[in-house]
Design a protein around this motif. Structure first.
Motif, mmCIF file in Angstrom:
data_model
loop_
_atom_site.group_PDB
_atom_site.id
_atom_site.type_symbol
_atom_site.label_atom_id
_atom_site.label_comp_id
_atom_site.label_asym_id
_atom_site.label_seq_id
_atom_site.Cartn_x
_atom_site.Cartn_y
_atom_site.Cartn_z
ATOM 1 N N ASP A 134 0.551 -1.171 -0.118
ATOM 2 C CA ASP A 134 0.073 -0.012 0.156
ATOM 3 C C ASP A 134 0.821 1.300 0.015
ATOM 4 O O ASP A 134 0.301 2.535 -0.737
ATOM 5 C CB ASP A 134 -0.799 0.016 1.171
ATOM 6 N N GLU A 135 1.985 1.193 0.919
ATOM 7 C CA GLU A 135 2.899 2.104 0.736
ATOM 8 C C GLU A 135 3.347 2.583 -0.597
ATOM 9 O O GLU A 135 3.635 3.660 -1.188
ATOM 10 C CB GLU A 135 3.886 2.134 1.822
ATOM 11 N N LYS A 157 2.332 1.543 -3.485
ATOM 12 C CA LYS A 157 1.043 2.100 -4.388
ATOM 13 C C LYS A 157 1.114 3.778 -4.103
ATOM 14 O O LYS A 157 0.826 4.421 -5.264
ATOM 15 C CB LYS A 157 -0.049 1.107 -3.919
ATOM 16 N N LYS A 158 0.938 4.040 -2.905
ATOM 17 C CA LYS A 158 0.911 5.596 -2.716
ATOM 18 C C LYS A 158 1.894 6.396 -3.277
ATOM 19 O O LYS A 158 1.764 7.323 -3.922
ATOM 20 C CB LYS A 158 0.619 5.786 -1.051
ATOM 21 N N LEU A 159 3.259 5.908 -3.007
ATOM 22 C CA LEU A 159 4.464 6.476 -3.688
ATOM 23 C C LEU A 159 4.385 6.618 -5.030
ATOM 24 O O LEU A 159 4.763 7.695 -5.535
ATOM 25 C CB LEU A 159 5.567 5.873 -2.935
ATOM 26 N N TYR A 160 3.852 5.559 -5.736
ATOM 27 C CA TYR A 160 3.900 5.410 -7.185
ATOM 28 C C TYR A 160 2.772 6.376 -7.742
ATOM 29 O O TYR A 160 3.274 7.135 -8.690
ATOM 30 C CB TYR A 160 3.858 4.127 -7.597
ATOM 31 N N GLU A 186 0.239 8.281 -6.102
ATOM 32 C CA GLU A 186 0.132 9.589 -5.473
ATOM 33 C C GLU A 186 0.936 10.498 -5.628
ATOM 34 O O GLU A 186 0.798 11.816 -5.869
ATOM 35 C CB GLU A 186 -0.606 9.571 -4.225
ATOM 36 N N ASP A 187 2.239 10.244 -5.166
ATOM 37 C CA ASP A 187 3.464 10.849 -5.052
ATOM 38 C C ASP A 187 4.253 11.101 -6.181
ATOM 39 O O ASP A 187 5.083 11.735 -6.342
ATOM 40 C CB ASP A 187 4.425 10.562 -3.835
ATOM 41 N N SER A 188 3.941 10.046 -7.250
ATOM 42 C CA SER A 188 4.811 10.270 -8.441
ATOM 43 C C SER A 188 6.140 9.843 -8.362
ATOM 44 O O SER A 188 7.081 10.470 -9.178
ATOM 45 C CB SER A 188 4.456 11.450 -9.290
#
Length: 170
Positions: free
Chosen positions: A123-124, A126-129, A131-133
């Motif tokens: 999940d982390e 996924k968020k980094l890729y 949402e945070d690009s």
């Protein structure tokens, strides 16, 4: 609480408590389709040995029949290793057991790093890729710096996509 007649089991099978434990260990390592075959064999043995059935010892009787089935299956599987003569039926059963073991993928465990990517940090990542690009290389650096886990960017990408595809199929 558990008052079973172990002597009755030994009497109708000739299998000691130690051998029963060994067969239980063997059972735990069998693939699902072979497990089902052991229960089919148990049913066959139960029908063949009806004359040994004592109604007051039904659980022991069916356990004993399952032990006989496991013993027969283990004998079939190990017969070629000890150079015993196999019947055609036993040879076919041995072939099926071996192919099911391969199909079950025994021994194919995910690496620790793959489990980290697919489970712990999925999940982390996924968020980094998304949402945070962050790039895969930057995600690799992030995991190394903040989680003290060194995983190559290519491996993270590969295992992340495998986990994402699996999640979509559910």
């Amino acid at each position: 609480m558990y008052e079973y007649n172990l002597d009755y089991i030994k009497e109708i099978t000739g299998i000691s408590a130690e051998e029963a434990k060994s067969l239980a260990k063997y059972l735990s390592k069998l693939p699902v389709k072979v497990l089902i075959e052991t229960y089919k064999m148990q049913t066959d043995y139960a029908r063949q040995n009806r004359d040994k059935l004592k109604k007051e010892y039904m659980p022991e009787y069916y356990f004993a029949m399952h032990l006989l089935a496991l013993k027969a299956m283990k004998r079939t599987e190990s017969a070629s290793a000890i150079k015993q003569e196999l019947t055609q039926h036993e040879a076919e059963r041995l072939h099926k057991i071996r192919t099911e073991r391969i199909k079950a993928g025994r021994g194919k465990k995910e690496s620790k790093k793959a489990l980290l990517v697919k489970e712990k940090y999925f999940d982390e990542i996924k968020k980094l890729y998304f949402e945070d690009s962050l790039s895969w290389r930057e995600i690799s650096e992030y995991l190394a710096k903040y989680h003290k886990v060194k995983i190559s960017h290519g491996y993270i990408q590969q295992k992340f996509h495998e986990a994402a595809m699996y999640a979509e199929q559910k």
